[in-house]
Design an enzyme around this catalytic site. Structure first.
Site, short mmCIF file in Angstrom:
data_model
loop_
_atom_site.label_atom_id
_atom_site.label_comp_id
_atom_site.label_asym_id
_atom_site.label_seq_id
_atom_site.Cartn_x
_atom_site.Cartn_y
_atom_site.Cartn_z
N SER A 175 15.44 -3.46 152.50
CA SER A 175 15.90 -2.39 153.38
C SER A 175 15.43 -1.03 152.88
CB SER A 175 17.42 -2.41 153.49
OG SER A 175 17.87 -1.18 154.00
N PHE A 176 14.55 -0.39 153.63
CA PHE A 176 14.17 1.00 153.35
C PHE A 176 15.39 1.89 153.53
CE2 PHE A 176 13.66 4.85 155.87
CZ PHE A 176 13.02 5.68 154.98
N ALA A 194 9.83 -2.30 168.59
CA ALA A 194 9.04 -1.10 168.28
C ALA A 194 8.00 -0.86 169.35
CB ALA A 194 8.38 -1.27 166.91
N LYS A 244 17.72 -5.23 167.91
CA LYS A 244 17.57 -3.94 168.62
C LYS A 244 17.81 -4.08 170.13
CE LYS A 244 14.49 -1.52 165.46
NZ LYS A 244 13.23 -0.81 165.26
P1 NAP Z 1 9.97 -7.42 166.58
O1 NAP Z 1 10.92 -6.92 167.60
O2 NAP Z 1 10.26 -8.66 165.82
O3 NAP Z 1 8.54 -7.57 167.32
C1 NAP Z 1 7.41 -8.02 166.61
C2 NAP Z 1 6.26 -8.24 167.58
O4 NAP Z 1 5.15 -8.67 166.82
C3 NAP Z 1 6.52 -9.32 168.62
O5 NAP Z 1 5.83 -9.00 169.81
C4 NAP Z 1 5.91 -10.55 167.97
O6 NAP Z 1 5.48 -11.52 168.89
C5 NAP Z 1 4.70 -9.94 167.31
N1 NAP Z 1 4.25 -10.76 166.20
C6 NAP Z 1 4.96 -11.16 165.12
N2 NAP Z 1 4.18 -11.90 164.31
C7 NAP Z 1 2.96 -11.97 164.91
C8 NAP Z 1 1.74 -12.63 164.58
N3 NAP Z 1 1.61 -13.35 163.46
N4 NAP Z 1 0.69 -12.52 165.45
C9 NAP Z 1 0.81 -11.80 166.58
N5 NAP Z 1 1.94 -11.16 166.95
C10 NAP Z 1 3.00 -11.26 166.12
O7 NAP Z 1 9.72 -6.29 165.47
P2 NAP Z 1 9.70 -4.70 165.69
O8 NAP Z 1 11.04 -4.14 165.43
O9 NAP Z 1 9.05 -4.42 167.00
O10 NAP Z 1 8.78 -4.25 164.46
C11 NAP Z 1 7.39 -4.48 164.46
C12 NAP Z 1 6.77 -3.79 163.24
O11 NAP Z 1 6.93 -2.38 163.36
C13 NAP Z 1 7.42 -4.18 161.91
O12 NAP Z 1 6.43 -4.29 160.93
C14 NAP Z 1 8.33 -3.02 161.59
O13 NAP Z 1 8.50 -2.84 160.20
C15 NAP Z 1 7.52 -1.88 162.18
N6 NAP Z 1 8.39 -0.75 162.54
C16 NAP Z 1 8.19 0.42 161.90
C17 NAP Z 1 8.96 1.51 162.22
C18 NAP Z 1 8.72 2.79 161.50
O14 NAP Z 1 9.60 3.67 161.54
N7 NAP Z 1 7.58 2.98 160.90
C19 NAP Z 1 9.98 1.41 163.18
C20 NAP Z 1 10.14 0.20 163.84
C21 NAP Z 1 9.34 -0.89 163.50
P3 NAP Z 1 6.48 -12.67 169.43
O15 NAP Z 1 7.43 -11.96 170.38
O16 NAP Z 1 5.56 -13.62 170.10
O17 NAP Z 1 7.17 -13.23 168.21
#
Ligand code: NAP
Length: 244
Positions: free
Chosen positions: A14-15, A128, A65
């Site tokens: 957890s950041f 995201a 979320k």
């Molecule tokens: P999430 O709701 O779990 O969504 C992840 C997405 O990535 C889904 O569309 C998933 O597809 C896809 N995915 C996962 N593994 C994959 C793979 N091997 N190949 C292709 N697609 C894949 O997660 P999230 O909250 O959107 O977060 C996504 C990323 O953004 C994370 O790394 C998170 O740390 C980062 N993030 C960063 C911030 C920031 O402040 N910098 C904020 C939010 C999120 P499926 O639906 O098919 O599983």
């Protein structure tokens, strides 16, 4: 004691806990604490709210979320439009959901655009990605979402050919590909089609330069990681929890 925390599963890296705990220390906020609250299922959320004395604010991460929304008493119109909540404010036991990822992504993107509206590809279709799509729509930028199945995106990964990359000057990774500990993974793109006209953003913040960003940078693209977004969304959550 004013209590804050993060809900999600798993919460091993957890950041937010580290960031807020350090913030409380730096600002001398002794009666404040931030804890991880790992929930096995979102149905445990009402019990967490009713049984945690002094709870003022929560952040929400994967995989809750979207699924937390029906459990909230109110949802900010922007978070409702995004379809994802990453911040919850609790006042007298009443919960309101917000989305600060939108602000975080917007402030990462805007300085890179130079007033232009480049066609975009958003890789991934999770929480995201929804915040990214909201910002792009709001700025009038045309984009397509890349998902693992046709139901999840406008395009599937196998359709990302060199021509599509060449006509998409803005590419945003909203998947966890490349994130610690899976640092050897990266989105499957024809990277040779990237060039100096591309702006490539990774929402991943650990490591600071993922293989995705490195490959794009070596092709001459302008790149940005998720660190600024991470800090901005956390500060914005803090602002919401302290609003009168
Ligand atoms: P999430 O709701 O779990 O969504 C992840 C997405 O990535 C889904 O569309 C998933 O597809 C896809 N995915 C996962 N593994 C994959 C793979 N091997 N190949 C292709 N697609 C894949 O997660 P999230 O909250 O959107 O977060 C996504 C990323 O953004 C994370 O790394 C998170 O740390 C980062 N993030 C960063 C911030 C920031 O402040 N910098 C904020 C939010 C999120 P499926 O639906 O098919 O599983």
């Amino acid at each position: 004691m004013k209590r804050f925390g993060l809900i999600g599963k798993p919460l091993s890296h957890s950041f937010s806990q580290k960031w807020f705990t350090e913030k409380f220390q730096h600002e001398g906020l002794k009666a404040h604490r931030y804890d991880p609250f790992e929930l096995d299922a979102i149905e445990e959320f009402p019990q967490l709210i009713s049984s945690t004395k002094g709870l003022v604010g929560l952040n929400v991460t994967v995989p809750y979320k979207q699924t937390v929304i029906p459990f909230l008493d109110a949802v900010d119109p922007m978070a409702l439009a995004v379809g994802a909540v990453n911040t919850i404010h609790i006042v007298n036991g009443r919960t309101t959901g917000y989305n600060t990822d939108v602000l975080g992504f917007r402030s990462t993107l805007l300085p890179l655009l130079n007033g232009k509206k480049p066609r975009a590809l958003v890789l991934g279709s999770g929480g995201a990605s929804r915040a990214v799509a909201f910002v792009l729509r709001d700025l009038g930028i045309k984009f397509r979402v890349v998902g693992r199945t046709r139901e999840k995106g406008d395009l599937t990964w196998d359709l990302l050919d060199p021509i599509l990359i060449a006509v998409s000057p803005l590419i945003i990774n909203a998947t966890p590909l490349g994130m610690f500990p899976d640092v050897d993974t990266f989105p499957p793109l024809p990277y040779a089609s990237l060039g100096e006209k591309h702006v490539v953003i990774d929402l991943v913040y650990n490591p600071e330069e993922t293989l995705f960003l490195k490959k794009a940078r070596l092709q001459g693209a302008i790149t940005a990681n998720g660190v600024h977004m991470l800090h901005t969304q956390a500060e914005a959550s803090w602002g919401i929890w302290n609003a009168k």
